[in-house]
Write an enzyme that holds these catalytic residues in place. Structure first.
Site: not given
Ligand code: NAD
Ligand code: ZN
Length: 244
Positions: A102, A119, A127, A148, A151, A216
């Site tokens: 999560n 993750h 950026c 960004c 840049c 389930e």
């Protein structure tokens, strides 16, 4: 269920090293929809469009608006009794780490200290051109994809999308834990997203006891699970922790 619950509690009590692997299901009771299954986001928002780096590059505006809305949902959510139960297990010295897929940071908010974010998370933007990062400050973001400050390149949230690499340190640590632990508590994950799904499989090969909490059965249930605890994690985990 009561038999499985007792066997699960006994396994945790006897473990040298227990870990948890959590997925979107543990946050459903906090009000965050999962991707698959009932009420799943993917039915409306196909992942190849909304959760892949290519989809973002193809259509940054549309995909960013989806993420912004998700971020606003996450911002208003609080940990569920399941998050608190895992934090309590850790502080009692019964849980070594939580490996989570999560990006909502609810484990940390509930008080878990050793959280491996497989993750990434949404707390920073990065950026795509120069790699500069900055905190995700929702108050200063709008429907235009963020740019960004260094840049002017396009920025993306710090979570891992399809087509991107899992952070190496998370991958290495999760694999190490999978090999040394003797109990894995799998909560609210559909076993479809690899390599996260390989954690219980690796652990099982090393003879760990696998506990699964889900509303389930999943593909884990028949293949690696030793004790299946059917029901909402927010009800099941507090009962488990009480028994431990
Ligand atoms: P998933 O959406 O594929 O599966 C969710 C699982 O949770 C299902 O097996 C479902 O049966 C189960 N579930 C639903 N409600 C539950 C409850 N109350 N108690 C216990 N189990 C319940 O999620 P996934 O396997 O984690 O993988 C999809 C990817 O989605 C992950 O990479 C994750 O990063 C991402 N995701 C994260 C969030 C979040 O941060 N909260 C939300 C949605 C998706
Ligand atoms: Zn830049």
């Amino acid at each position: 269920m009561s038999d499985a619950l007792h066997r699960a509690a006994e396994a945790i009590r006897g473990a040298r090293c227990a870990i948890a692997l959590t997925g979107a299901g543990i946050s459903v009771e906090s009000g965050i929809p999962p991707f698959r299954g009932k009420g799943g986001l993917w039915l409306k928002y196909p992942p190849e469009e909304y959760a892949s780096i290519d989809g973002y590059l193809r259509n940054p505006g549309k995909v960013w608006r989806f993420w912004l809305e998700l971020a606003q949902t996450l911002g208003g959510c609080r940990p569920s009794p399941a998050h608190y139960a895992l934090a309590e297990l850790e502080s009692a010295g019964r849980l070594e780490a939580v490996i989570t897929q999560n990006v909502d940071r609810l484990h940390q908010e509930a008080g878990s200290n050793n959280v491996i974010e497989f993750h990434g998370n949404f707390s920073r933007l990065a950026c795509l051109d120069c790699g500069a990062t900055r905190p995700t400050d929702l108050e200063h973001l709008d429907e235009r994809p963020p740019r960004c400050h260094v840049c002017s390149g396009l920025m993306k949230p710090g979570f891992v999308m399809f087509g991107e690499m899992i952070p190496t340190d998370a991958l290495i640590e999760a694999d190490r834990l999978a090999q040394v632990c003797d109990v894995v508590l799998v909560v609210g994950t559909s076993a479809n997203v690899f390599p996260a799904a390989s954690v219980p499989i690796t652990a099982k090969r090393h003879r760990a006891f696998i506990i699964e909490s889900n509303i389930e059965p999943t593909e884990f249930t028949e293949s690696v699970t030793d004790a299946f605890l059917e029901g909402p994690a927010g009800e099941v985990l507090p009962r488990l922790v009480e028994l431990v």
